[in-house]
Design a protein around this motif. Structure first.
Motif, PDB file in Angstrom:
ATOM      1  N   GLN A   1      -3.139   5.918   0.870  1.00  0.00           N
ATOM      2  CA  GLN A   1      -4.214   5.008   1.260  1.00  0.00           C
ATOM      3  C   GLN A   1      -4.364   5.026   2.785  1.00  0.00           C
ATOM      4  O   GLN A   1      -5.466   4.991   3.305  1.00  0.00           O
ATOM      5  N   ARG A   2      -3.223   5.064   3.448  1.00  0.00           N
ATOM      6  CA  ARG A   2      -3.213   5.302   4.898  1.00  0.00           C
ATOM      7  C   ARG A   2      -2.312   6.499   5.173  1.00  0.00           C
ATOM      8  O   ARG A   2      -1.469   6.869   4.359  1.00  0.00           O
ATOM      9  N   ILE A   3      -2.487   7.088   6.357  1.00  0.00           N
ATOM     10  CA  ILE A   3      -1.694   8.246   6.735  1.00  0.00           C
ATOM     11  C   ILE A   3      -1.259   8.103   8.189  1.00  0.00           C
ATOM     12  O   ILE A   3      -2.019   7.619   9.031  1.00  0.00           O
TER      13      ILE A   3
ATOM     14  N   GLN B   1       2.468   1.255  -7.878  1.00  0.00           N
ATOM     15  CA  GLN B   1       2.310   0.517  -6.622  1.00  0.00           C
ATOM     16  C   GLN B   1       1.335  -0.644  -6.787  1.00  0.00           C
ATOM     17  O   GLN B   1       1.601  -1.759  -6.325  1.00  0.00           O
ATOM     18  N   ALA B   2       0.220  -0.391  -7.470  1.00  0.00           N
ATOM     19  CA  ALA B   2      -0.795  -1.432  -7.639  1.00  0.00           C
ATOM     20  C   ALA B   2      -0.296  -2.567  -8.520  1.00  0.00           C
ATOM     21  O   ALA B   2      -0.534  -3.746  -8.234  1.00  0.00           O
ATOM     22  N   GLU B   3       0.399  -2.233  -9.606  1.00  0.00           N
ATOM     23  CA  GLU B   3       0.873  -3.258 -10.534  1.00  0.00           C
ATOM     24  C   GLU B   3       1.942  -4.145  -9.916  1.00  0.00           C
ATOM     25  O   GLU B   3       1.972  -5.358 -10.164  1.00  0.00           O
TER      26      GLU B   3
ATOM     27  N   GLU C   1       0.856  -1.182   0.000  1.00  0.00           N
ATOM     28  CA  GLU C   1       0.000   0.000   0.000  1.00  0.00           C
ATOM     29  C   GLU C   1       0.895   1.235   0.000  1.00  0.00           C
ATOM     30  O   GLU C   1       2.126   1.134   0.049  1.00  0.00           O
ATOM     31  N   ILE C   2       0.265   2.398  -0.038  1.00  0.00           N
ATOM     32  CA  ILE C   2       0.984   3.660   0.083  1.00  0.00           C
ATOM     33  C   ILE C   2       0.626   4.290   1.420  1.00  0.00           C
ATOM     34  O   ILE C   2      -0.532   4.661   1.654  1.00  0.00           O
TER      35      ILE C   2
ATOM     36  N   VAL D   1       5.036   1.243  -0.157  1.00  0.00           N
ATOM     37  CA  VAL D   1       5.479   2.606  -0.424  1.00  0.00           C
ATOM     38  C   VAL D   1       5.273   3.464   0.816  1.00  0.00           C
ATOM     39  O   VAL D   1       4.164   3.529   1.361  1.00  0.00           O
ATOM     40  N   VAL D   2       6.351   4.108   1.265  1.00  0.00           N
ATOM     41  CA  VAL D   2       6.268   5.100   2.343  1.00  0.00           C
ATOM     42  C   VAL D   2       6.576   6.449   1.714  1.00  0.00           C
ATOM     43  O   VAL D   2       7.662   6.654   1.163  1.00  0.00           O
TER      44      VAL D   2
END
Length: 380
Positions: A204-206, A182-184, A27-28, A189-190
């Motif tokens: 997507q999250r924070i 990222q999805a592919e 995820e990001i 990812v940070v």
């Protein structure tokens, strides 16, 4: 099976101690906070460019770093972590072509050049392979830097304010490309930023970071909808923060006395005691103006307040209106096509309304959490 990166570290910095603990999958995750909050130091610890005083960093079963009393100390060098790091200033070698910059982590020879060219092609700049960095625009240099970060086939990508110097159109396209990438590839990812627009564009999250401590972490929509503390709400730039006295609590509803009005809100858990003071906020886009010659709707039939228009100003997506309610200024945001025919000039008296669900109570204190590093902090 998707990988998982776990970080649980502390490091003395000036003027605070960095203490961060979080887990991230494919995820990001946006690390958001002001300059000097410890965001870059967290990235550097993950990449192996900064050694924490204590804690552990793992990628699945691989331990990148470990320092606990009575346990073996581990600190893998950066090249063994296979983490892609995209710096704020790109850090391209000025004497090498775009192709050679990307090929450098792979090695020498025809195969390295072929793979580097494929990465440039994926980043849509294969036609610039023989250009030198000074011959590329900022956005093109950033694409070269991302291609180079991907060269070692990492599971983790780190971005340190990487798009901050780019103009809006280029940044928007790179945000879209990063989400696709990222999805592919199923990457972890940070993404570090102090810009809320960037956070909303990619995250997507924070994780909200302030003075070396994560104030709140969660899904982007949840954190923005329900900030854990007043400080988080202020860091997120939330407007219409009010303070009211609880006058009644009934089942899932409570009533606040604010600026001479009785405000209905959804009751949080645990409910506040009658007579206590609470802090809340109301999103500008959830406040409606009431047409004087039309029946009240379900959106504007609650919390009906008299107001006076102070100012209006266009925004990029919405029109913004500021009104006085008692001694407080309230912001309203609405589509440009709304309220056509209403007089919204300064000094005009109007009525506004908002649903009880729009009044979000902010907890007075941070949620209790298990202290991290408890087994090591007294040894530092």
């Amino acid at each position: 099976m998707a990988s998982t990166l776990s970080i649980d570290i502390q490091r003395r910095l000036e003027p605070f101690t960095l203490r961060v603990q979080f887990t991230i999958g494919a995820e990001i995750l946006v690390l958001f906070g002001p300059s000097g909050a410890g965001k870059t130091q967290t990235l550097q610890a993950i990449a192996g460019l900064m050694k924490p005083d204590a804690g552990r960093i793992t990628l699945d079963e691989t331990v990148f770093f470990q320092r606990y009393p009575g346990q073996p100390q581990i600190n893998l060098p950066p090249q063994r972590r296979r983490i892609g790091y995209v710096f704020q200033q790109y850090a391209l070698f000025p004497h090498m072509t775009a192709l050679d910059n990307v090929a450098l982590p792979i090695g020498r020879g025809r195969e390295a050049q072929r793979r580097a060219y494929e990465l440039l092609d994926q980043m849509k700049i294969a036609h610039l392979a023989q250009r030198m960095p000074h011959e590329l625009s900022g956005g093109q240099q950033q694409r070269v830097a991302i291609a180079r970060a991907l060269a070692a086939q990492p599971s983790v990508l780190l971005f340190d304010e990487s798009f901050s110097a780019l103009d809006h159109a280029v940044r928007t396209q790179l945000h879209a490309d990063l989400r696709t990438l990222q999805a592919e590839r199923g990457l972890i990812v940070v993404y570090v930023t102090h810009n809320l627009d960037d956070a909303f564009a990619v995250g997507q999250r924070i994780a909200i970071l302030q003075e070396g401590k994560i104030e709140q972490i969660g899904a982007l929509a949840e954190v923005c909808r329900f900030p854990a503390t007043l400080r988080v709400a202020q860091m997120l730039g939330l407007s219409n923060i009010i303070k009211g006295r609880v006058v009644a609590v009934e089942l899932d509803r409570l009533w606040l006395e604010w600026e001479g009005y009785r405000i209905e809100a959804v009751c949080p858990s645990p409910p506040p005691a009658p007579g206590s003071w609470v802090t809340a906020f109301i999103r500008p886009e959830e406040i409606r103006l009431v047409y004087p010659d039309r029946p009240l709707t379900r959106f504007a039939g609650h919390n009906l307040l008299a107001a006076r228009i102070i100012e209006q100003r266009p925004g990029r997506r919405l029109n913004h209106l500021w009104v006085a309610v008692g001694a407080m200024t309230v912001e309203i945001a609405h589509p440009y096509t709304a309220y056509i025919g209403m007089d919204l000039s300064s000094g005009q008296d109007v009525h506004i309304g908002f649903r009880p669900e729009s009044v979000v109570i902010i907890p007075e204190h941070s949620p209790q959490s298990v202290p991290v590093y408890s087994q090591v902090s007294h040894h530092l």
